[in-house]
Design a protein around this motif. Structure first.
Motif, PDB file in Angstrom:
ATOM      1  N   TYR A  80       0.856  -1.285  -0.055  1.00 35.18           N
ATOM      2  CA  TYR A  80       0.057  -0.019   0.107  1.00 35.18           C
ATOM      3  C   TYR A  80       0.873   0.951   0.179  1.00 35.18           C
ATOM      4  N   THR A  81       0.760   2.073  -1.248  1.00 37.07           N
ATOM      5  CA  THR A  81       1.678   3.190  -1.248  1.00 37.07           C
ATOM      6  C   THR A  81       1.119   4.432  -0.586  1.00 37.07           C
ATOM      7  N   PHE A 108     -12.925   6.736  -2.257  1.00 38.53           N
ATOM      8  CA  PHE A 108     -13.041   5.797  -3.497  1.00 38.53           C
ATOM      9  C   PHE A 108     -13.584   4.299  -2.590  1.00 38.53           C
ATOM     10  N   GLY A 109     -13.547   4.332  -1.239  1.00 45.88           N
ATOM     11  CA  GLY A 109     -13.995   3.182  -0.628  1.00 45.88           C
ATOM     12  C   GLY A 109     -12.859   2.072  -0.617  1.00 45.88           C
ATOM     13  N   ASN A 110     -11.707   2.164  -1.272  1.00 44.67           N
ATOM     14  CA  ASN A 110     -10.696   1.182  -1.260  1.00 44.67           C
ATOM     15  C   ASN A 110      -9.493   1.870  -1.403  1.00 44.67           C
ATOM     16  N   PRO A 111      -8.247   1.020  -1.093  1.00 43.84           N
ATOM     17  CA  PRO A 111      -6.994   1.750  -1.214  1.00 43.84           C
ATOM     18  C   PRO A 111      -6.548   1.670  -2.605  1.00 43.84           C
ATOM     19  N   TYR A 112      -5.204   2.302  -2.808  1.00 41.10           N
ATOM     20  CA  TYR A 112      -4.209   2.213  -4.159  1.00 41.10           C
ATOM     21  C   TYR A 112      -3.212   1.369  -3.621  1.00 41.10           C
ATOM     22  N   ALA A 113      -2.784   0.376  -4.475  1.00 37.50           N
ATOM     23  CA  ALA A 113      -1.771  -0.448  -4.286  1.00 37.50           C
ATOM     24  C   ALA A 113      -1.048  -0.990  -5.328  1.00 37.50           C
ATOM     25  N   VAL A 114       0.096  -1.458  -5.017  1.00 39.80           N
ATOM     26  CA  VAL A 114       0.860  -2.392  -5.981  1.00 39.80           C
ATOM     27  C   VAL A 114       1.342  -3.500  -5.781  1.00 39.80           C
ATOM     28  N   ILE A 115       1.374  -4.290  -6.582  1.00 43.01           N
ATOM     29  CA  ILE A 115       1.578  -5.924  -6.347  1.00 43.01           C
ATOM     30  C   ILE A 115       2.159  -6.741  -7.754  1.00 43.01           C
TER      31      ILE A 115
END
Length: 412
Positions: A80-81, A108-115
């Protein structure tokens, strides 16, 4: 990892065929099992798996994971950035910064992430295997499709046949199913993408940011972000090729990639010297189409709407497609009595405009990333100093998708 069984000429009435065992195919399989169907996945590779490196996941991706029942698995594997950040690679100035903090999540109801892409695939695969309703057939290349009023038959290159009540063509950017029913040509962009994963110990300390970071330059850009708890870093560089490109993937050359980034500041340029090996993608998309469902056959993911990478939405769109397909089936009645042509038309109508907007907007974003001369200065002036709220407003159409609104376009 994958189970392979002999084909059945006469499938049960609750069996749906899925061509392709990538992210889109597995997401479709999960959506179908949640509507009570059995699924037969036909994958041309020898194993069910995923190649590639890191990908970015917008809040819409996590809404899709949750709807498919694998939210916890995907969330546990994501990084999670703190923000998304853009720098000008010519002078190192900060062009824009979007915090992905609690305010972003609340919006937005949810996170931003990288994976890592393989971790997305694994999360979906675990869900499919746990359902007990998905059979996998590997080393199976689809050659043609036949359908009638009661079902669909898929014939593999080696002559094997499978029968189901419907077929979901999730067989990627070079889809055999799309070729049979649409037959359009790819649009090769001339942009080449090099991707690699670098261990933390080899990654510059001054760039170990917990951010999805992009350095934009004339006819090129560079991306980096952490993976797998920060133990690795994804590195992606893109440039406009001097060659006439053919759509495909192959091993990359360090000498080639180094030859394209003259004029880029050392802080950014050092990224291209890090990887020991590269994978090289010559990219392409296709012109958006208004029809990708044909009776009991439909397309999904890259087979339906292949796009360039500039909005980081390829995997997200495939999972949105799968969730929308499941919701269309819910509306049309699950089980043996499902009106498949109607359900697939509903699914298509819900997705065409949104995915076309992704394809076209991604092209424009790539142009802005690679701006030069006065246009570069205009881009920087437009984005520099913009507030988080203004960025969020601009992203609402993209990240605000959820299960509740996924069929809205079809109902209008």
């Amino acid at each position: 990892m994958a189970e392979t069984r002999s084909s059945d000429a006469d499938a049960r009435l609750d069996t749906v065929l899925v061509a392709g065992g990538g992210i889109g195919g597995l997401a479709a399989a999960l959506a179908l099992t949640r509507r009570g169907f059995r699924v037969t996945v036909l994958e041309q590779a020898a194993e069910i798996g995923e190649i590639g490196a890191g990908i970015q996941l917008g809040p819409n991706a996590f809404a899709a994971f949750d709807a498919l029942g694998v939210g916890p698995q995907a969330r546990a594997r994501a990084v999670y950035t703190d923000c998304m950040v853009m720098h000008d690679a010519i002078d190192e100035t900060l062009v824009g910064r979007i915090p992905t903090d609690e305010a972003f999540r609340a919006r937005f109801g949810n996170p931003y992430a990288v994976i890592h892409r393989a971790d997305v695939h694994l999360s979906l695969l675990e869900g499919a295997q746990a359902s007990g309703r998905v059979d996998f057939h590997t080393s199976t290349r689809v050659e043609r499709v036949e359908q009638d009023e009661t079902g669909v038959s898929v014939i593999a290159q080696d002559g094997r046949r499978w029968r189901g009540v419907a077929l979901i063509g999730a067989d990627g950017v070079k889809s055999v199913v799309r070729q049979q029913f649409v037959g359009d040509a790819a649009r090769v962009t001339g942009h080449v993408v090099y991707r690699a994963v670098v261990d933390r110990a080899d990654f510059p300390e001054e760039l170990r940011w917990n951010a999805a970071s992009i350095w934009v330059g004339p006819n090129c850009h560079l991306v980096h972000y952490p993976l797998r708890g920060g133990e690795q870093y994804n590195v992606v560089v893109t440039f406009h090729s001097r060659e006439t490109e053919q759509w495909g993937v192959r091993e990359g050359s360090k000498e080639e990639v180094q030859s394209y980034f003259h004029g880029i500041r050392p802080k950014a340029r050092q990224l291209i010297d890090l990887p020991k090996s590269w994978k090289r993608w010559a990219t392409a998309d296709r012109e958006p189409i208004a029809q990708w469902s044909f009776g009991r056959v439909t397309l999904l993911g890259d087979a339906a709407h292949p796009t360039t990478q500039y909005l980081a939405q390829g995997a997200c769109m495939a999972m949105e497609d799968a969730v929308t397909l499941g919701e269309a089936l819910r509306e049309c009645g699950d089980g043996p009595g499902t009106d498949w042509p109607h359900a697939l038309d509903l699914y298509q109508r819900a997705r065409v405009a949104r995915t076309a907007r992704i394809v076209l907007s991604s092209r424009e974003m790539g142009r802005l990333y690679h701006a030069k001369g006065v246009e570069r200065l205009v881009r920087n002036d437009l984005w520099r100093g913009r507030s988080p709220e203004r960025f969020q407003d601009a992203l609402e159409w993209l990240y605000g998708w959820n299960v509740g609104n996924c069929l809205d376009a079809a109902r209008r």
